[in-house]
Enzyme design. Structure first.
Site, mmCIF file in Angstrom:
data_model
loop_
_atom_site.group_PDB
_atom_site.id
_atom_site.type_symbol
_atom_site.label_atom_id
_atom_site.label_comp_id
_atom_site.label_asym_id
_atom_site.label_seq_id
_atom_site.Cartn_x
_atom_site.Cartn_y
_atom_site.Cartn_z
ATOM 1 C CG ASP A 265 -13.675 57.811 -57.477
ATOM 2 O OD1 ASP A 265 -12.928 57.580 -56.691
ATOM 3 O OD2 ASP A 265 -14.113 57.316 -57.828
ATOM 4 C CG ASP B 210 -11.171 52.366 -60.172
ATOM 5 O OD1 ASP B 210 -10.401 51.476 -60.549
ATOM 6 O OD2 ASP B 210 -9.887 52.742 -58.623
#
Length: 238
Positions: free
Chosen positions: A15, A17
């Site tokens: 991932d 952010d």
């Protein structure tokens, strides 16, 4: 898929952010600014439970249930403009240990991917600003797929792009939605948690919960799951 990834026997799916890039405070601030324009507010607990890591479609439906799809789409674009403005002015930091862990993973022939719910303009901006433009074999943008996180579609797309099975990959996430997406795709997940999110993320079923990527346990897990021929933990002289 890169030529390097074509020969990889394993993959690490990241991932973006809040996991590689320290942007969650910017997203929170962007939502607060957006909602203030509509005489609304958002507290941190609601952000963690219902906003962080989710698709803009899900978020705007939660925050503005009375509006139609077209209006919610415009609001989502406004929020992303706020985010890019804040990121450009405040800058974006990397999670401690992220650069070192990425380099270590890639040096061992493990394929790497970003799997994000962010729109491409945001993802490209963040990846470039933190200096990771050459660090990934593929970048999966959930808004370009039929469904984003918490559905498994983005992670399944990453597995297809890298020609891997779920048991050949690990994912790393910092949100409930992201953990749910990876687990639904059959991938074990490492959770990156803050003191505010540790309890709720641990309850989401990650294989390991860490504070940042300097934690030696993520190296040990990667070695055990993806590098079966390595016997000893890496040292700090990596």
């Amino acid at each position: 898929m890169t030529a390097r990834a074509a020969t990889a026997r394993a993959g690490f799916l990241f991932d973006l952010d809040g996991t590689l890039a320290q942007t969650e405070h910017l997203h929170f601030a962007a939502f607060q600014a957006l909602l203030a324009e509509h005489d609304r507010s958002l507290d941190e607990a609601t952000f963690v439970q219902h906003v962080s890591g989710r698709s803009n479609e899900d978020i705007t439906a939660f925050l503005f249930p009375e509006l139609g799809e077209a209006q919610r789409g415009e609001i989502a674009q406004d929020k992303e403009r706020w985010f890019r403005k804040l990121a450009a002015s405040a800058g974006v930091g990397t999670t401690p240990g992220a650069a070192e862990f990425l380099a270590w993973v890639r040096s061992r022939g493990i394929a790497t991917a970003v799997v994000t719910n962010a729109p491409r303009e945001n993802a490209d901006l963040v990846i470039d600003v933190i200096g990771f433009a050459e660090a990934f074999d593929t970048v999966i943008i959930a808004p370009e797929l039929p469904r984003g996180k918490p559905h498994p579609d983005p992670y399944l797309a990453a597995l297809r792009a890298l020609s891997l099975e779920p048991t050949q990959a690990l994912a790393i996430e910092d949100s409930i939605a992201g953990i749910a997406a990876a687990r639904a795709a059959g991938i074990d997940v490492v959770a990156v948690a803050t003191p505010a999110t540790a309890a709720v993320l641990a309850a989401s079923g990650p294989t390991l919960t860490i504070g940042d990527l300097t934690d030696e346990r993520i190296y040990a897990l990667t070695r055990a799951r993806l590098l079966h021929d390595e016997k000893r933990a890496p040292t700090r002289s990596r």
